[in-house]
Design a protein around this motif. Structure first.
Motif, short mmCIF file in Angstrom:
data_model
loop_
_atom_site.label_atom_id
_atom_site.label_comp_id
_atom_site.label_asym_id
_atom_site.label_seq_id
_atom_site.Cartn_x
_atom_site.Cartn_y
_atom_site.Cartn_z
N ALA A 189 21.96 19.50 54.08
CA ALA A 189 23.02 18.58 54.50
C ALA A 189 23.87 19.20 55.60
O ALA A 189 24.23 18.55 56.59
CB ALA A 189 23.88 18.22 53.30
N ILE A 190 24.17 20.51 55.41
CA ILE A 190 25.00 21.16 56.44
C ILE A 190 24.26 21.22 57.77
O ILE A 190 24.80 20.93 58.84
CB ILE A 190 25.40 22.57 55.97
CG1 ILE A 190 26.37 22.46 54.78
CG2 ILE A 190 26.02 23.37 57.10
CD1 ILE A 190 26.76 23.79 54.18
N LEU A 191 22.98 21.62 57.69
CA LEU A 191 22.20 21.73 58.94
C LEU A 191 22.15 20.37 59.65
O LEU A 191 22.32 20.27 60.86
CB LEU A 191 20.77 22.21 58.63
CG LEU A 191 20.66 23.68 58.25
CD1 LEU A 191 19.23 24.01 57.88
CD2 LEU A 191 21.10 24.57 59.39
N GLU A 192 21.93 19.32 58.84
CA GLU A 192 21.80 17.98 59.41
C GLU A 192 23.07 17.63 60.19
O GLU A 192 23.02 17.14 61.33
CB GLU A 192 21.66 17.00 58.22
CG GLU A 192 20.84 15.79 58.51
CD GLU A 192 20.62 14.97 57.23
OE1 GLU A 192 19.88 14.00 57.30
OE2 GLU A 192 21.19 15.30 56.17
N GLY A 222 14.99 31.36 50.82
CA GLY A 222 15.65 30.21 51.46
C GLY A 222 16.13 30.58 52.85
O GLY A 222 16.01 29.79 53.79
N SER A 223 16.67 31.81 52.95
CA SER A 223 17.22 32.18 54.26
C SER A 223 16.11 32.22 55.31
O SER A 223 16.30 31.86 56.46
CB SER A 223 17.93 33.52 54.18
OG SER A 223 16.96 34.55 54.00
N VAL A 224 14.91 32.61 54.87
CA VAL A 224 13.79 32.65 55.83
C VAL A 224 13.46 31.22 56.29
O VAL A 224 13.14 30.99 57.46
CB VAL A 224 12.55 33.32 55.18
CG1 VAL A 224 11.35 33.26 56.11
CG2 VAL A 224 12.88 34.76 54.83
N SER A 225 13.58 30.26 55.38
CA SER A 225 13.27 28.87 55.77
C SER A 225 14.22 28.36 56.85
O SER A 225 13.81 27.64 57.74
CB SER A 225 13.38 27.91 54.60
OG SER A 225 12.73 28.42 53.49
N THR A 254 15.54 27.59 62.47
CA THR A 254 16.36 26.48 62.97
C THR A 254 17.68 26.99 63.52
O THR A 254 18.11 26.64 64.62
CB THR A 254 16.68 25.52 61.81
OG1 THR A 254 15.46 25.24 61.14
CG2 THR A 254 17.31 24.25 62.28
N ILE A 255 18.29 27.88 62.72
CA ILE A 255 19.63 28.36 63.12
C ILE A 255 19.53 29.14 64.42
O ILE A 255 20.31 28.93 65.37
CB ILE A 255 20.24 29.21 61.99
CG1 ILE A 255 20.42 28.32 60.74
CG2 ILE A 255 21.55 29.80 62.41
CD1 ILE A 255 20.89 29.06 59.52
N THR A 274 12.73 40.28 60.36
CA THR A 274 12.47 41.14 61.54
C THR A 274 11.60 40.39 62.53
O THR A 274 11.88 40.35 63.74
CB THR A 274 11.77 42.43 61.09
OG1 THR A 274 12.57 43.02 60.06
CG2 THR A 274 11.62 43.40 62.23
N ASP A 275 10.53 39.76 62.03
CA ASP A 275 9.64 39.01 62.96
C ASP A 275 10.42 37.93 63.71
O ASP A 275 10.30 37.77 64.92
CB ASP A 275 8.50 38.34 62.17
CG ASP A 275 7.53 39.39 61.65
OD1 ASP A 275 7.67 40.56 62.10
OD2 ASP A 275 6.67 39.05 60.80
N LEU A 276 11.17 37.17 62.92
CA LEU A 276 11.88 36.03 63.54
C LEU A 276 12.91 36.52 64.56
O LEU A 276 13.07 35.92 65.63
CB LEU A 276 12.57 35.19 62.47
CG LEU A 276 11.61 34.35 61.62
CD1 LEU A 276 12.32 33.81 60.39
CD2 LEU A 276 11.05 33.20 62.44
#
Length: 2046
Positions: free
Chosen positions: A1690-1693, A1750-1753, A1757-1758, A1808-1810
């Motif tokens: 919801a926050i991301l949206e 979750g943080s990886v998901s 986007t962020i 690290t990859d991201l």
């Protein structure tokens, strides 16, 4: 036509034209000449004069038409007055010769008339220059008159008027002859001649003294004769003559010797006596009363009476307002005497009585209401009251005599009735007009207005009782505070005097009238009054049968009260509905059998009572249906129906009952019929389907009853005719100022018009218009209009066969009657049928078969050929409706054909007029004419008819019809435009002016033609310009027409032309024409003028205003005296007109015109507008006894800041506005508010005194609002303390606006103070009266708003000064605490809701401001601790005011908080959906009662938002911790009153825990907010939404609510969805920022929640079992997020929504599509940047509430969004500042990279990859082609640095990445831009210091050498400016840092390299003197660095110094030379360490 534009007549061009165009050409030339002559030099005129005179006189023989001859005459006169006059005698002789000519042929007539007109104008212009020639001329003209026909007589009269005007006193020798001639013309059979004669005599009386001395009596008699058989124009002209002569006779002082012997100076009594004889005895002379008169058979003709009535008004208006004030009592007694018993003949029949009363009322209204100011009106009202008391004594005496068993003579009692009716009506109208300004009048006990009115309620005459009741109603509407009081008084008297018949009817009328007034009083009456009235009514009805003496009155009274009760609306009625329905059911017999038994039993009296009662019941139910439509559910309708069949049965039996019991039942049975018809017409027809046939039969009988002798056309038909067609029927049907009395002439001789006593039930109905008394017609007429209305409804619902039957029946009944009766029946039938067609058309029904159509057609066609023009009009409209209903083209064509055939054969006027109108109307409702064939046929026939000069009527009707056809044909008509225009012009130039109706129709034709041409008129082709010239020519002819309605047409034509082709209309001429007619005596002309002005000022306000003033300055002859444009401009003139005007539509137009002028000009002409408003507002100041005010302070301010035009206007000699009405003053106050908002849009100087004074000095013409502040405050004060409540509201509104707009304007002379501070006494004094106990609640509520605005504005910082206003709010709060017990009994309960909520809202606003101030102040406090040198004093001041304001509120906060919570609870209850209505508390909430729930809603809606915010702030200030000990007990529901919602003590838990109380409160605030934000109404105020969001912010600012929301994920997601929707639907940045702040707090709450869970898990499980800890945060161990349930999602949206809306490029869908090229960078607005920054802050915190998976998901986007923003907005700004968005994205990036998730074992690799990919993305930004020049390298380098510094080493130490990063730094180091270099050094400085060597070393290896190299180069090129210097300083710092970071063994090398560079920057003493500032600074900086480094690495230092003596010497000399300054520098240095922070942004990223 251009060829006509020359000084001399162009004869060549003229001779080539066709016959018709010649007339046009001549007129065009004369028009041009009229403009040219005044501008031509005298020499030029003399040169051409001879030729010109020849040409003009030759035109005389050319038989010129009326307009042409007038222009010709004007030009000749101007020519002689500007040129030489020697040939003028020849011209005069020539004219005289033409007049003497014996040729009597019609073709020669125009020449004779032209000669007459010429003489008139020559004498008018040249006057006495013409010497003595006038005697011959006048003699000749008078001789010609003897055998002249009417046109000749008309022109001769007007010519004589002009001759008299020019010669003045010189014409005395001819006066008698002219007088004789004019006398005969005054009674001429031609109306136009009468008008002309009246004008001539009016001119004559200026010099002919005998007219108002010796011959006065005969002149007066003559005028009376002239009124007989007159029309409206004649009455207007002759009444003006009569009124003026009498006024002259009364006031004249000049008595010449010659007339002395027989001169009598007449007194006021004589003058009025003369008028009175006309009023009472008509034109039959004074003493020569004919035998009829003595016998009492003849009555005065109405024309005479109406004429005399107008003469009275002229008489008084001529003498003026001040005369009327002085002589009012004599005048009043005379006027009232006209209807008194001393003249029984005048009022012998009810009809005459009604007519006379109406005339008397008109005289009083026009004089008292129209001329007097408010002060004088109050005095007049007192006089009228005295008159009422006197009459009351007479009646009392008569009644008391009656007790002595003597037979009272009823005439004595009724003697006073008409006088009383007139007096009461005027008193009512006066008070109604005065509004609340009449309060002092009613409070004055010596006058006893209320006592007087109430005392005559018992008068024996019913009309007096009714008028007294109506007068009370007027008082109630004017002064709403009296409604309840009067109601109580009347109900009390009604109950006490139940056995007196007069009292029962009188007081029930009064109660009914007062109830009717309630809907005009917004404050209403207490709800309980309804119950009291219902009880009284029931009691009356139940006791009616007890005493036969009074049963009739009780019956009527009971139902009257119930009917009136219905007007209070559903909220009141629903409580009494069951009882009302029961009474309704009982009044009718329940079965036909009962009706039969009734018939056998009763006698005449019982039937009278029964019929009255049932008529009353029908009326009450009708009132219910029309006023309480909301209660008409199916169930209620079912309960209404049972008595109906019985009511209809009785209707069918009426005739037999009437036969049995004789005439006494005539009126009751008629009334019963009427009321039943009226009720059935408003009920749904389905309801009484069964009774259709019975009712229809009765209707048909009523419509065709042959014995009705009354011609009712004038009231039945106008509503059925089309408003455009009514214009054909002359001014009687149009709106005029005299409509009120003229109406009776329209109604024919048998009816005088309506009067209240004909239908008492109308007393509570809505006013028809304005304040005029309801005027129901006599029952015999009303029943017909009710029948025709009901017929219309029913006919459309019956079957086809039934329709046919009914129509045939109607047709037969017409056939069977003869003569005048036949016409009456036809009229009734047509009106009924027309109504039914209207209904059918509305419900889209069809008429039926061929037979039905045929019958319908016969019916309509018969009426089309009726003698009554009104009936013909109605029939034409009926035909159009018939065509619409049948809607069959063949049928319509057939109808047209019938009319064509008729018109071809018929020769009589009636058929030709009727059928020509039918052609025009036929296609009116069929969407226009589409067949060209039909169009051509119509046009052909109408052309012919319109040229039929034998009958003006046929011409007028045919032209009117043509105008309708032009309109209906639209574009089809284009082919005919040219010939039609030619025809119109031809007729305009030739039809005699006496035929005004033809000219009016021509005007309508021209208007429709202009509309048809439309914008094409702008074209430049010759054809178009010829059409345009013709149009303008037509307008010019019409403007010159003597008829006012034709002039009105001309103005509206020019208005149309101005709309379509503005360039071609001469604006200055148009404006001058408008100004001349602004005060015309014709209403329609005034309307046209103002409508035109309204249009003009929308485009060219300034020009219009200038032209008006210029016109007045130029115009030589006296300009209309009524309008004072010279002094106060057109604007002032309009304001003055607004004050006098009574017509609502015209007033509305004037207001709109002024508003348009104000919007476009107020800022430029500021002083002028403010002075106007101030004059209007100040004009009433003498009348007010206002609250005393600290005047000394006023004077000072006037001297001080306000050197404006306004203060100098102290002398009251010239006051443009004498006593303006309160409505005008209210408008002026509204104008001031508009001026302030105009200035607000115009620029900041209006609200900045320093700037305004500067600009005023530069250019004295500039003007600024702030310079007029003293006047603004004074105006607001005057308005706010007036007697008129509406004005008080406007004044308070103005005050509020002033406070809001000027609160922040500083006072330049006293720093630290604001400009408004000096007016605090005025503000206090303006507010104080509004809190007085007797003030109406709406004023107090408004004043509360002003109080809170004033306190909150922070204008007054001293608490003692604030206390005055604060005290007012405290007193209101005490009133609120007193609760419902102390409520005001005068008004409806909802008003106390309004007042309470206004008080609570005001306190809320003050509290909110206090808290905000304290918050800001604590921020500034922290801030000021950093900045030590902030001035102590100002700081202390701030703390005091912020803290002090909060202290002020704090004392009452305990009470307030409870009240606020209670109000919120009410709001929550009111917001429940309707299906929960049953759960609402039965007795209402804390501040509203259950009955007034609907009225209370809007008040809650206005105030809830601020109360909510204040409550949230209070709860957060207590941190939700404090709970009152009694809180649990009161159960939160009624904090103020001990009663609770609906629980008794047994069922209630005794104490609620604090947790529960807090939870309740939390949900209350959250619930109300979410409910509102879910779907804010589209009109929801921005303030409400923002206050609501602020409340949520405040709520989540403290831990406890955060823990509630953090722990409840569903709630959080729900709230986020609501906010998301709000952001999508509201564009306002303020709303979006506030919403984002709430989102941030929700996220913060979730973070706290997750942290708390993790912490407690660690504590519980101990460190040992670390691995098995459950995952906290979203995404658990799978990383999945569920949309709709997931908070993160919801926050991301929501954040994406904000970002993509501001930066659409971020949307991947958009950027991937090939069609969209990469955009150039756009700089966001400031608001946009703030929104993006806020969204980024939220994004960077999201991972904190996720589990590692979750943080990886969410990370990709962020990162995408943050880097996207960076990439899109990183643009170079000039000053090297970072854009806000870039700073925010870097900050967010830093926050994200340092997230603990990046190091958590479960997510580290993925992160690290991201993060590496993200770094690549940042690096790739550089490599995009073409974008390099724009991109800001600094931002990208900073981003790289953030990655290097904030992530774990393995992210950035990958070789390829590291290499690319180093590469970027290298490139940037070589940048030419010093700013970039400088920043680069700073970033490297931080990287070099990175604790992890694997990170920092590669950078050092690659970049250090080039840095040192750069520094070495600097030895040669010294820095030029500060920027370059900074680069070197940063370089030095970097090397210093390197030295410190180097390993021990390499450090000596570095120092050895570094020191020589530093020393090379030093200067010796000589160089230091001449060096640049940059070089000096560099020298100092190098020295400083050396002093630091030297001691640190002393061994290397010493070694180096030893090896290089030059260096050593240089260093020593620098140290010595700078010793002193170094000391100073080092002390400072200790304070402020030199190492600057690495990145200076708003926040330090690294």
């Amino acid at each position: 036509m251009e060829l006509a534009h020359s000084l001399l007549f162009n004869e060549e061009a003229y001779n080539q034209l066709g016959e018709f165009q010649k007339a046009e050409f001549i007129f065009e030339w004369l028009q041009f000449l009229e403009k040219l002559l005044p501008m031509t030099s005298r020499a030029d005129i003399r040169e051409n004069q001879k030729k010109l005179v020849e040409q003009l006189t030759s035109l005389l023989n050319n038989s010129p038409g009326p307009p042409t001859r007038r222009l010709l005459a004007k030009n000749l006169a101007v020519l002689y007055s500007t040129g030489d006059t020697f040939s003028v005698y020849q011209t005069i002789d020539k004219c005289n010769e033409l007049i003497r000519s014996k040729d009597d042929s019609p073709s020669y007539l125009p020449t004779k008339l032209a000669a007459v007109v010429c003489l008139g104008y020559l004498y008018k212009k040249l006057g006495r220059i013409l010497g003595n020639s006038f005697t011959d001329t006048v003699g000749n003209v008078l001789k010609a008159m003897k055998n002249a026909e009417s046109q000749g007589r008309y022109e001769i009269m007007l010519s004589l008027q002009n001759i008299l005007n020019g010669l003045g006193a010189a014409a005395i020798p001819c006066h008698r002859d002219i007088y004789k001639a004019a006398r005969s013309c005054l009674t001429d059979r031609s109306m136009a001649v009468r008008c002309a004669a009246a004008k001539c005599l009016l001119e004559l009386q200026n010099e002919a003294l005998f007219m108002w001395t010796t011959d006065l009596d005969s002149v007066v008699t003559l005028c009376f004769k002239s009124f007989e058989g007159s029309n409206y124009d004649v009455r207007l002209a002759v009444s003006k003559l009569l009124g003026t002569i009498l006024a002259r006779a009364l006031t004249s002082k000049q008595i010449t010797v010659s007339t002395k012997h027989n001169f009598r100076r007449i007194s006021l009594e004589d003058a009025m006596e003369l008028l009175g004889t006309g009023f009472l005895r008509g034109s039959s002379g004074f003493l020569r009363a004919s035998g009829d008169m003595l016998k009492g058979t003849s009555s005065v003709s109405r024309d005479v009476r109406v004429g005399v009535t107008q003469a009275y008004v002229v008489f008084v208006s001529t003498l003026g307002a001040q005369w009327l004030e002085r002589n009012f009592s004599a005048f009043l007694s005379h006027i009232l005497d006209l209807v008194s018993q001393s003249h029984p003949k005048a009022v012998q029949s009810p009809m005459d009585a009604v007519g006379c009363r109406r005339c008397v009322s008109f005289i009083l209204r026009a004089t008292v209401g129209g001329l007097l100011g408010e002060k004088a009106q109050i005095a007049a009202a007192k006089e009228i009251c005295q008159a009422i008391w006197k009459l009351k004594k007479v009646v009392d005496a008569a009644i008391s005599d009656g007790n002595l068993e003597t037979k009272i003579n009823t005439t004595d009692l009724t003697a006073s009735q008409h006088v009383l009716v007139c007096a009461l009506q005027e008193l009512g109208s006066l008070i109604h007009g005065l509004g609340t300004t009449a309060a002092p009048l009613l409070q004055d006990s010596s006058t006893g207005v209320l006592e007087a009115v109430i005392s005559v309620i018992l008068h024996p005459s019913i009309s007096v009782r009714l008028t007294a009741a109506w007068c009370l109603r007027c008082i109630a509407v004017a002064l709403p505070s009296y409604v309840s009081l009067l109601l109580d008084r009347c109900i009390e008297r009604l109950s006490a005097l139940k056995s007196c018949p007069e009292a029962v009817t009188g007081y029930s009328f009064a109660v009914a009238a007062l109830l009717g007034a309630v809907k005009h009083c917004p404050l209403g009456i207490p709800h309980g009054k309804g119950k009291v009235i219902m009880t009284v009514a029931e009691d009356l009805l139940c006791s009616a049968s007890q005493s036969s003496r009074i049963s009739l009155q009780r019956m009527q009274a009971g139902w009257l009260l119930i009917g009136a009760l219905m007007t209070l609306g559903p909220a009141v009625v629903q409580h009494h509905l069951p009882r009302i329905l029961l009474l309704w059911k009982c009044i009718f017999p329940s079965s036909p059998k009962d009706l039969e038994t009734e018939k056998t039993r009763g006698d005449a009296f019982t039937w009278q009572v029964t019929l009255e009662g049932r008529a009353g019941a029908l009326c009450a139910i009708k009132s219910f249906v029309s006023h309480c439509a909301g209660l008409l559910t199916d169930e209620v309708v079912q309960r209404l129906l049972p008595p109906l069949p019985s009511a209809v049965d009785l209707l069918t039996q009426l005739s037999s009952i009437y036969k049995s019991y004789g005439n006494s039942l005539k009126t009751p049975s008629t009334v019963y019929r009427q009321k039943l018809y009226e009720l059935l017409a408003v009920l749904p027809p389905k309801a009484y389907e069964g009774d259709f046939s019975a009712v229809l039969k009765e209707l048909v009988t009523d419509l065709t009853v042959a014995d009705s002798q009354i011609d009712a056309s004038a009231f039945l038909l106008p509503s059925l005719c089309h408003e455009n067609d009514l214009l054909l029927l002359g001014p009687l049907l149009q709106e005029t100022d005299h409509r009120f009395i003229e109406e009776q002439l329209l109604l024919g001789n048998s009816i005088a018009g309506g009067s209240l006593e004909y239908d008492p039930y109308s007393i509570y109905e809505k006013f028809a218009k304005g304040d005029s008394v309801p005027k129901p017609l006599p029952p015999a007429l009303s029943v017909i209009s009710a029948a025709s209305r009901l017929f219309g409804v029913m006919f459309s619902h019956i079957t086809e066969s039934h329709r046919l039957q009914v129509l045939e029946q109607l047709l037969n009944s017409i056939k069977q009657t003869k003569g005048s009766r036949q016409q009456i029946v036809q009229l009734h039938v047509v009106s009924a049928f027309s109504t039914s067609l209207k209904h059918l058309a509305n419900c889209k029904g069809s008429l039926g078969s061929e037979e039905v159509r045929r019958s319908a057609l016969i019916l309509v066609m018969g009426a089309l050929e009726s003698n009554n023009p009104l009936l013909r009009c109605a029939a034409a409209e009926c035909l159009a409706r018939l065509a619409q209903v049948v809607s069959d083209s063949a049928f319509t064509a057939g109808l047209a054909q019938v009319s064509f055939d008729k018109l071809k054969s018929a020769r009589d006027v009636v058929s030709r007029t009727g059928h020509s109108l039918a052609l025009g109307c036929l296609y009116r409702y069929l969407g226009g004419i589409s067949s060209t064939q039909h169009l051509n046929a119509c046009v052909g026939i109408l052309y012919t008819l319109s040229q039929d000069s034998t009958s003006p009527d046929v011409q007028a009707w045919a032209l009117h019809s043509l105008s309708l056809i032009v309109d209906l044909a639209g574009p089809l008509y284009h082919v005919h435009v040219e010939p039609t225009l030619s025809l119109v012009l031809l007729l305009l130039l030739s039809v005699p002016p006496a035929y005004a109706e033809v000219h009016q129709s021509l005007g309508r034709c021209l208007n429709t033609l202009i509309t048809t041409l439309g914008p094409e008129l702008q074209g430049s082709s010759t054809a178009v310009s010829a059409l345009r010239t013709s149009c303008l020519l037509g307008c010019a002819v019409m403007q010159d027409n003597p008829d006012c309605l034709v002039q009105a047409q001309a103005i509206s034509c020019l208005q149309q032309l101005h709309m379509f082709a503005p360039r071609h209309v001469n604006l200055s001429n148009l404006v001058s024409c408008l100004c001349m007619n602004l005060c015309s005596s014709y209403l329609l002309l005034r309307r046209a003028v103002v409508a035109c002005l309204r249009q003009l000022v929308q485009r060219e306000a300034a020009e219009v205003s200038e032209y008006a003033v210029a016109l007045v300055k130029e115009s030589k002859e006296d300009f209309t005296s009524d309008v004072n444009i010279r002094e106060i401009g057109l604007e002032g003139a309009l304001l003055g007109l607004l004050d006098k005007e009574l017509d609502p539509r015209l007033c509305q137009d004037i207001k709109e015109t002024l508003t348009h002028m104000l919007t476009s000009m107020a800022v430029e002409k500021l002083s002028f507008w403010l002075k106007l408003c101030k004059d209007v507002l100040a004009a009433s100041a003498d009348f007010n006894t206002v609250a005393s005010i600290d005047t000394t302070q006023e004077e000072e301010t006037a001297k001080g800041d306000d050197v404006s035009v306004l203060t100098s206007d102290s002398d009251d000699r010239f006051h443009p506005f004498r006593n303006p009405r309160w409505s005008t003053r209210v408008f002026a106050a509204e104008c001031v508010c508009k001026i302030i908002s105009q200035c607000e849009n115009a620029g900041s100087a209006h609200f900045d005194i320093t700037l305004a004074q500067e600009r005023k000095q530069r250019d004295s013409r500039d003007d600024f609002l702030v310079l007029h502040l003293a006047d603004l405050v004074r105006m607001a004060f005057m308005a706010a303390t007036d007697h008129s409540d509406q004005l008080r509201l406007s004044g308070l509104q103005m005050l509020q606006i002033i406070v809001r707009k000027f609160a922040a304007v500083p006072e330049p002379e006293f720093p630290g103070h604001v400009i408004l501070e000096q007016y605090q006494a005025n503000v206090g004094a303006a507010l104080r009266p509004a809190f007085a106990p007797e003030t109406p609640p709406d004023v107090t509520a408004k004043a509360c708003q002003v109080c809170s605005a004033w306190i909150a504005s922070g204008v007054v910082s001293d608490l003692n000064d604030l206390r005055r206003v604060h005290q007012l709010l405290v007193s209101s709060l005490l009133k609120v605490q007193a609760g419902k017990e102390a409520q005001n009994e005068q008004y409806n309960e909802s008003t106390s809701t309004m007042e309470v909520l206004a008080v609570l809202k005001a306190w809320a606003e003050v509290y909110i401001v206090a808290v905000e101030k304290q918050k800001n102040h604590s921020d500034t406090y922290k801030h000021s601790l950093k900045i030590v040198n902030s001035s102590e004093e100002s700081y202390r001041d701030v703390t005091f005011s912020a803290g002090g304001l909060l202290d002020l509120v704090q004392t009452d906060l305990g009470t307030l908080s409870k009240l606020w919570l209670a109000a919120l609870q009410d709001i929550a209850l009111l917001n429940l959906p309707p299906e929960y209505a049953s759960q609402l508390p039965a007795e209402g909430g804390t501040f509203y009662t259950a009955e007034t729930i609907e009225n209370a809603r809007p008040h809650y809606y206005n105030s809830w938002a601020l109360i909510l915010y204040a409550t949230a702030l209070w709860l957060t200030s207590t941190g939700f911790i404090v709970v009152d000990p009694d809180e649990g007990v009161t159960n939160l529901s009624r904090p103020v009153t001990p009663t609770t919602m609906c629980q008794d003590s047994s069922t209630r838990p005794l104490v609620k825990s604090p947790e529960d109380v807090n939870t309740d409160r939390f949900h209350l605030i959250l619930g109300i907010s979410v409910e509102f934000l879910c779907s804010p109404r589209s009109d929801a105020a921005m303030e409400n939404i923002i206050a609501c969001l602020h409340a949520l912010q405040a709520l989540f600012d403290v831990p406890w609510p955060r823990s509630k929301i953090g722990g409840d994920q569903e709630l959080s997601v729900e709230l986020l969805n609501v906010l998301h929707r709000l952001i999508l639907t509201r564009e306002s940045p303020d709303i979006q920022l506030a919403a984002l702040e709430v989102v941030r707090l929700i996220l913060f709450a979730a973070q706290e929640h997750v942290k708390e869970k993790r912490r407690s898990a660690e504590v519980d499980d101990g460190a040992a079992e670390k691995e098995t800890l459950p995952e906290f945060g979203e995404g658990k161990d799978t990383g999945g997020l569920v949309p709709g349930k997931s908070l993160v999602f919801a926050i991301l949206e929501l954040c994406v929504c904000i970002l993509v809306r501001q930066l659409p490029q971020l949307n991947p869908k958009l950027t991937c599509s090939p069609a969209v090229p990469p955009e150039k960078h756009l700089l966001l607005s400031e608001d946009g940047s703030r929104l993006v920054a806020a969204a980024l802050v939220i994004l960077s915190d999201v991972p904190a509430i996720c589990s590692p998976e979750g943080s990886v998901s969410v990370l990709p986007t962020i990162l995408y969004l943050i880097i996207g923003v960076l990439k899109e907005t990183a643009v170079k700004l000039r000053d090297g500042q970072l854009p806000l968005t870039v700073a925010a994205s870097l900050q967010a990036l830093k926050g994200l990279l340092s997230s603990p998730m990046a190091r958590a074992e479960k997510s580290q690799n993925a992160w690290t990859d991201l993060l590496r990919s993200a770094l690549v993305t940042v690096l790739d930004c550089w490599d995009q082609d073409g974008l390099l020049q724009e991109l800001d390298e600094i931002s990208l380098l900073t981003a790289i640095t953030v990655f290097v510094m904030s992530t774990s080493p393995e992210v950035t130490t990958v070789e390829c990445l590291q290499k690319r990063c180093v590469e970027k730094f290298k490139t940037t180091l070589d940048s030419k831009d010093p700013l970039v270099q400088c920043k680069c050094y700073q970033l490297l400085h931080s990287i070099f210091q990175h604790p992890n060597k694997t990170v920092s070393y590669p950078y050092i290896y690659s970049l250090a050498p080039s840095i040192v190299g750069k520094l070495q180069e600097t030895e040669k090129a010294k820095p030029e400016n500060a920027a370059e210097l900074q680069v070197i300083q940063e370089g030095i710092k970097v090397v210093t840092a390197l030295t410190a970071a180097a390993e021990e063994q390499h450090r000596a090398h570095l120092v050895a390299c570094f020191l020589p560079i530093l020393i090379s920057f030093l200067l010796d003493e000589n160089a230091l003197v001449s060096a640049t500032i940059s070089a000096k600074n560099l020298h100092e900086f190098a020295l400083q660095t050396l002093m630091q480094i030297g001691p640190q690495y002393s061994s290397v230092f010493k070694k180096l110094m030893a090896s290089s003596p030059t260096m050593k010497a240089r260093l020593e000399s620098a140290v010595k030379g700078n010793q002193e300054s170094i000391k100073v520098k080092t002390t400072k240095h200790a304070k402020n360490p030199g190492k600057s922070s690495s990145i200076q942004l708003k926040t330090n990223f690294l």
